[in-house]
Design an enzyme around this catalytic site. Structure first.
Site, short mmCIF file in Angstrom:
data_model
loop_
_atom_site.label_atom_id
_atom_site.label_comp_id
_atom_site.label_asym_id
_atom_site.label_seq_id
_atom_site.Cartn_x
_atom_site.Cartn_y
_atom_site.Cartn_z
N HIS A 1 0.70 -1.31 0.15
CA HIS A 1 0.04 0.07 -0.10
C HIS A 1 0.69 1.24 -0.09
O HIS A 1 0.28 2.57 -0.04
CB HIS A 1 -1.26 0.05 1.12
CG HIS A 1 -0.46 0.27 2.60
ND1 HIS A 1 -0.55 1.60 3.17
CD2 HIS A 1 0.33 -0.72 3.43
CE1 HIS A 1 -0.17 1.59 4.30
NE2 HIS A 1 0.40 0.07 4.55
N CYS B 1 0.41 6.04 12.40
CA CYS B 1 -0.07 5.08 13.39
C CYS B 1 0.10 6.07 14.91
O CYS B 1 -0.46 5.71 15.76
CB CYS B 1 0.64 4.03 13.28
SG CYS B 1 2.31 3.92 12.72
N1 PLP Z 1 7.80 0.12 8.42
C1 PLP Z 1 7.81 1.34 7.84
C2 PLP Z 1 9.09 2.24 7.79
C3 PLP Z 1 6.64 2.04 7.69
O1 PLP Z 1 6.44 3.36 7.12
C4 PLP Z 1 5.21 1.37 7.85
C5 PLP Z 1 4.13 2.04 7.77
O2 PLP Z 1 3.72 2.99 7.83
C6 PLP Z 1 5.31 -0.03 8.22
C7 PLP Z 1 6.65 -0.62 8.49
C8 PLP Z 1 4.15 -0.88 8.71
O3 PLP Z 1 3.62 -1.33 7.33
P1 PLP Z 1 2.16 -1.68 7.14
O4 PLP Z 1 1.33 -0.55 6.96
O5 PLP Z 1 2.22 -2.47 5.81
O6 PLP Z 1 1.85 -2.39 8.23
#
Ligand code: PLP
Length: 399
Positions: A204, A328
């Site tokens: 995504h 998040c």
């Molecule tokens: N790692 C990084 C650097 C991210 O920016 C994100 C999402 O913002 C993630 C991991 C997590 O990915 P997902 O949203 O597919 O769980």
């Protein structure tokens, strides 16, 4: 006019990706684990997607493990490597700017008695937000079993020296995981050139669907699964495959590979236009993160004396979507751990916005943001009880 400048949080699904997925939600609905024809059609879709995702990062298809996204890929990598490594004493090295998918996993290691060294990043103005590989080398111990360092940071866009860290890890015989969720599709990611044993990506973030990602696991890397169940993903990640999601991921990877050079040049030009116009029009605005080592789509800027949350809401009311930090952590009043790690004060970290652009960003959208953001910053600052920012800046030495 709505202007979406939050591509690091997530991206719209490309229409070609949606078209590729639709047959797998309708006619080709079979379980990829079934031997009958509907099952084999689904299996063929998954196999083709695996090749396409592998090609995006220079891996072999057999080295790709599909997951539910970047978070699961990161968890599978770090817990899987630590659980598979022998010895009663184990030590893990990571950095202060990792995504919470890695940092919170490391907090869990600490609770389980596994020692973790969190290496700081540069706070020197102009080169902030980048880890020094020598700091990683210094943190090594005989019991170190894993190094986990991200490729591009999600908030600053800074690109870490992964090749050098990969060399240090391999000389020391330590497994190396790289979270490439924010670099894949934005800059070239080649697992053979970068050298990690494990690397996470997520659909995504480059115009694929949400809820699907992958972990590259170099052939021969010992990894304990996180889940137990059937034999999907060669026992490394059981569970009925998310066939439409995986097919969409494959299409998004194919497009990213094809369009990377063109997209990144166009997006960089728009990002630079936005950034320089904001710096020019907003007194005291400062860009965060090493500007010479960034992905082309991200700019993180402090507008001192203007609260980021207030800015975010006021901008949203004007139709502009951006971010105060990681998606998040929005809703939380804590300043971003990344900006603090990069040396910003709590006040500055709270007065910073991230604008992140993508494939569908237009020049008109950028011009609209250039028109609206300075007005909104000025309005929020005028409501602030502190001294006018120009006077403050005259008194503050450059950091
Ligand atoms: N790692 C990084 C650097 C991210 O920016 C994100 C999402 O913002 C993630 C991991 C997590 O990915 P997902 O949203 O597919 O769980």
């Amino acid at each position: 006019m709505r202007v979406y400048l939050d591509y690091n949080a997530t991206t719209p699904v490309d229409s070609a990706v949606l078209e590729a997925m639709l047959p797998y939600l309708r006619d080709n609905f079979g379980n990829a684990g079934s031997v009958h024809t509907p099952g084999q059609r689904a299996r063929a879709g998954v196999d083709a997607a695996r090749e396409s995702v592998a090609a995006l990062i220079g891996a072999k298809p057999s080295e790709i493990v599909f997951t539910s996204g970047g978070t699961e890929a990161d968890n599978l990598a770090v817990f899987g490597v630590v659980a598979a490594s022998p010895g009663p004493r184990k030590h893990v090295i990571t950095t202060s700017i990792e995504h919470h998918a890695v940092l919170h996993s490391c907090e869990e290691f600490t609770r389980r008695g596994i020692e973790v060294t969190v290496v700081p990043v540069s706070q020197r103005r102009g080169s902030e937000g980048v880890v020094d590989p020598e700091e990683i080398r210094r943190a090594l111990r005989p019991e170190t079993v894993l190094i986990s360092v991200m490729h591009a940071n999600n908030e600053l866009g800074t690109v870490q020296p992964i090749e050098e860290i990969g060399r240090i890890a391999s000389e020391a015989g330590v497994r190396f995981h790289c979270d490439a969720v924010q670099s894949a599709g934005k800059i070239p990611v080649d697992v053979r050139a970068l050298g990690p044993d494990l690397l996470s990506i997520s659909a995504h973030k480059f115009c694929g669907p949400k809820g699907v990602g992958a972990l590259f696991v170099r052939s021969g890397t010992a990894l304990e699964p996180r889940f137990y169940g059937g034999h999907a993903e060669r026992d490394r990640r059981p569970g009925t495959e998310n066939v439409p999601g995986i097919v969409g991921f494959g299409k998004a990877a194919e497009l990213a590979r094809k369009l990377l050079a063109e997209d990144s040049a166009r997006i960089r030009e728009l990002r630079d236009r936005l950034e320089s116009a904001l710096l020019e029009r907003i007194p005291g605005a400062q860009v965060n993160g090493d500007r010479a080592r960034r992905v082309p789509n991200t700019t993180n800027t402090t507008f001192a004396n203007a609260g980021g949350e207030a800015l975010l809401i006021a901008l949203d009311l004007q139709g502009i979507a951006c971010s105060t930090g990681a998606a998040c952590s929005s809703g939380s009043t804590e300043p971003s751990h990344v900006l603090l790690a990069a040396g910003l004060t709590h006040d500055d970290a709270r007065s910073s916005l991230r604008f992140s652009l993508g494939r569908a960003t237009t020049r008109e959208e950028v011009e609209r943001a250039i028109e609206v953001v300075p007005e909104v910053v000025e309005r929020i600052r005028s409501l602030s009880p502190r001294a006018p920012v120009a006077a403050q800046w005259a008194a503050v030495p450059i950091r």
